[in-house]
Design a protein around this motif. Structure first.
Motif, short mmCIF file in Angstrom:
data_model
loop_
_atom_site.label_atom_id
_atom_site.label_comp_id
_atom_site.label_asym_id
_atom_site.label_seq_id
_atom_site.Cartn_x
_atom_site.Cartn_y
_atom_site.Cartn_z
N SER A 34 52.80 38.73 55.13
CA SER A 34 52.41 39.70 54.12
C SER A 34 51.45 39.04 53.15
O SER A 34 51.74 37.96 52.62
CB SER A 34 53.64 40.22 53.37
OG SER A 34 53.28 41.12 52.36
N VAL A 35 50.29 39.65 52.94
CA VAL A 35 49.30 39.12 52.01
C VAL A 35 49.52 39.74 50.64
O VAL A 35 49.62 40.97 50.51
CB VAL A 35 47.86 39.42 52.50
CG1 VAL A 35 46.84 38.97 51.47
CG2 VAL A 35 47.61 38.73 53.84
N LYS A 36 49.61 38.88 49.62
CA LYS A 36 49.88 39.32 48.26
C LYS A 36 48.60 39.26 47.43
O LYS A 36 48.25 38.23 46.86
CB LYS A 36 50.95 38.42 47.63
CG LYS A 36 52.25 38.33 48.43
CD LYS A 36 52.92 39.69 48.58
CE LYS A 36 54.24 39.58 49.33
NZ LYS A 36 54.88 40.90 49.52
N GLY A 37 47.88 40.37 47.40
CA GLY A 37 46.64 40.41 46.63
C GLY A 37 45.63 39.40 47.15
O GLY A 37 45.46 39.24 48.37
N ASP A 38 44.98 38.66 46.25
CA ASP A 38 44.01 37.66 46.66
C ASP A 38 44.50 36.24 46.39
O ASP A 38 43.72 35.29 46.46
CB ASP A 38 42.67 37.89 45.95
CG ASP A 38 42.79 37.72 44.43
OD1 ASP A 38 43.92 37.58 43.92
OD2 ASP A 38 41.73 37.74 43.76
N VAL A 83 53.13 31.14 50.12
CA VAL A 83 52.01 30.20 50.24
C VAL A 83 50.90 30.61 49.29
O VAL A 83 50.10 31.51 49.60
CB VAL A 83 51.48 30.16 51.68
CG1 VAL A 83 50.43 29.04 51.84
CG2 VAL A 83 52.61 29.96 52.68
N PRO A 84 50.82 29.99 48.12
CA PRO A 84 49.75 30.33 47.16
C PRO A 84 48.46 29.61 47.51
O PRO A 84 48.36 28.39 47.38
CB PRO A 84 50.33 29.85 45.83
CG PRO A 84 51.22 28.70 46.21
CD PRO A 84 51.76 28.99 47.57
N SER A 85 47.45 30.34 47.96
CA SER A 85 46.16 29.75 48.31
C SER A 85 45.11 30.83 48.39
O SER A 85 45.09 31.64 49.33
CB SER A 85 46.25 29.00 49.64
OG SER A 85 44.96 28.56 50.05
N ARG A 86 44.24 30.86 47.41
CA ARG A 86 43.16 31.85 47.43
C ARG A 86 42.25 31.66 48.64
O ARG A 86 41.77 32.62 49.23
CB ARG A 86 42.34 31.75 46.14
CG ARG A 86 43.08 32.25 44.89
CD ARG A 86 42.20 32.09 43.64
NE ARG A 86 42.88 32.52 42.44
CZ ARG A 86 42.87 33.77 41.98
NH1 ARG A 86 42.21 34.71 42.64
NH2 ARG A 86 43.51 34.08 40.87
N MET A 88 43.04 30.42 51.67
CA MET A 88 43.68 30.93 52.87
C MET A 88 43.61 32.45 52.93
O MET A 88 43.32 33.04 53.98
CB MET A 88 45.13 30.48 52.94
CG MET A 88 45.34 29.03 53.30
SD MET A 88 47.10 28.72 53.62
CE MET A 88 47.14 26.93 53.51
N VAL A 89 43.89 33.10 51.80
CA VAL A 89 43.85 34.55 51.76
C VAL A 89 42.44 35.06 52.08
O VAL A 89 42.27 36.00 52.86
CB VAL A 89 44.31 35.07 50.38
CG1 VAL A 89 44.03 36.56 50.24
CG2 VAL A 89 45.80 34.80 50.19
N ALA A 90 41.44 34.41 51.49
CA ALA A 90 40.06 34.82 51.75
C ALA A 90 39.68 34.61 53.21
O ALA A 90 39.02 35.45 53.82
CB ALA A 90 39.11 34.04 50.83
N ASP A 91 40.10 33.48 53.79
CA ASP A 91 39.76 33.18 55.18
C ASP A 91 40.52 34.06 56.16
O ASP A 91 40.00 34.41 57.22
CB ASP A 91 40.03 31.70 55.49
CG ASP A 91 39.02 30.78 54.80
OD1 ASP A 91 37.91 31.23 54.50
OD2 ASP A 91 39.36 29.61 54.58
N LEU A 92 41.76 34.41 55.81
CA LEU A 92 42.49 35.35 56.66
C LEU A 92 41.74 36.68 56.76
O LEU A 92 41.66 37.29 57.83
CB LEU A 92 43.90 35.59 56.10
CG LEU A 92 44.95 34.53 56.41
CD1 LEU A 92 46.22 34.76 55.58
CD2 LEU A 92 45.31 34.53 57.90
#
Length: 262
Positions: A34-38, A83-86, A88-92
């Motif tokens: 689950s992606v939590k925002g950015d 997993v807090p990582s902007r 990773m979220v952007a690359d996903l």
């Protein structure tokens, strides 16, 4: 990039690397994450095997934060990482199209070949089924299945070089399921689990246990035909091939005709 995101040693660029483990992990997140925002993504897995999967993910990403546990009134304990990582979220999102609220909207990420196989091995680890079942006669057969949005599934079944049965889930909005059984599951599994990365998958063990022990009739027949073909290709006559393989001469003649007509 915030240097404190996820703690020291976090592998923030894993999804930008487009490596086999990147594809596998992205598939797992696409199915069960689950992606939590950015800012972050989470992953939950149940039971002892689920905990082992979580530990593998932590090793791949360099995650050192706490693994939380949730125990429902019924069912197995769920192990959850945040997993807090902007990055990773952007690359996903950039590499795999994975973002928030994806359950009913996720589309195929455009992967091909080995990358698609590793991705789907991860996806099946998260939201698929691999196991041995029995026919009405009690004979074992391999089964592989998974669920996704109709658009995602239409492309996934095209990527897998096997004949699966795809059908809409009428009780679920915009979801479909594909099932591979018997020889078709063997073909799908051989493609899905060709790479060492995919072979670390927990569902791979179920596939391997079946294909290394089961002797379905179609497999035995395929092996007999292959022995005959190899003998003929080596230059043996029809009679010599029959003697060498233990097959009836008429069977060898019929199979040779089929080999020639292909």
């Amino acid at each position: 990039m915030n240097a404190h995101e996820g703690g020291a040693g976090m592998r923030h660029g894993i999804f930008a690397e487009q490596a086999p483990e990147s594809h596998w992990l992205a598939g797992l997140v696409a199915a069960d994450g689950s992606v939590k925002g950015d800012r972050a993504w989470t992953l939950s897995q149940s039971g002892d095997e689920g905990r082992a999967t979580i530990e593998r993910v932590r090793t791949l990403t360099g995650h050192r934060l706490t693994v939380s546990e949730r125990t429902p009134l019924r069912g197995r304990t769920a192990h959850v990482i945040y997993v807090p990582s902007r990055q990773m979220v952007a690359d996903l999102q950039r590499q795999y199209g994975i973002g928030p609220r994806k359950t009913l909207t996720y589309t195929w990420p455009g992967l091909n070949g080995a990358a698609a196989a590793d991705f789907l091995a991860g996806y099946i680890d998260g939201d698929g089924c691999v196991g041995e079942y029995r026919t009405p006669k009690g004979e074992p057969f391999l089964h592989i299945s998974f669920v996704g949005t109709t658009e995602f599934m239409a492309n996934a079944v095209t990527a897998i070089p096997a004949d699966g049965k795809l059908h809409r889930l009428s009780q679920c909005k915009n979801l479909a399921e594909v099932r591979y059984s018997g020889r078709h599951a063997w073909a799908a599994g051989a493609w899905l689990y060709a790479s060492p990365t995919a072979q670390e998958s927990r569902k791979y063990r179920a596939y391997e246990a079946h294909v290394t022990t089961a002797r379905p009739a179609w497999k035995v027949m395929a092996e007999r035909r292959e022995r005959v073909r190899q003998a003929l290709d080596s230059g043996l006559s029809l009679r010599a091939t029959a003697a060498a393989t233990g097959e009836h001469l008429g069977t060898v003649c019929a199979w040779k005709k089929q080999f020639t007509e292909r």
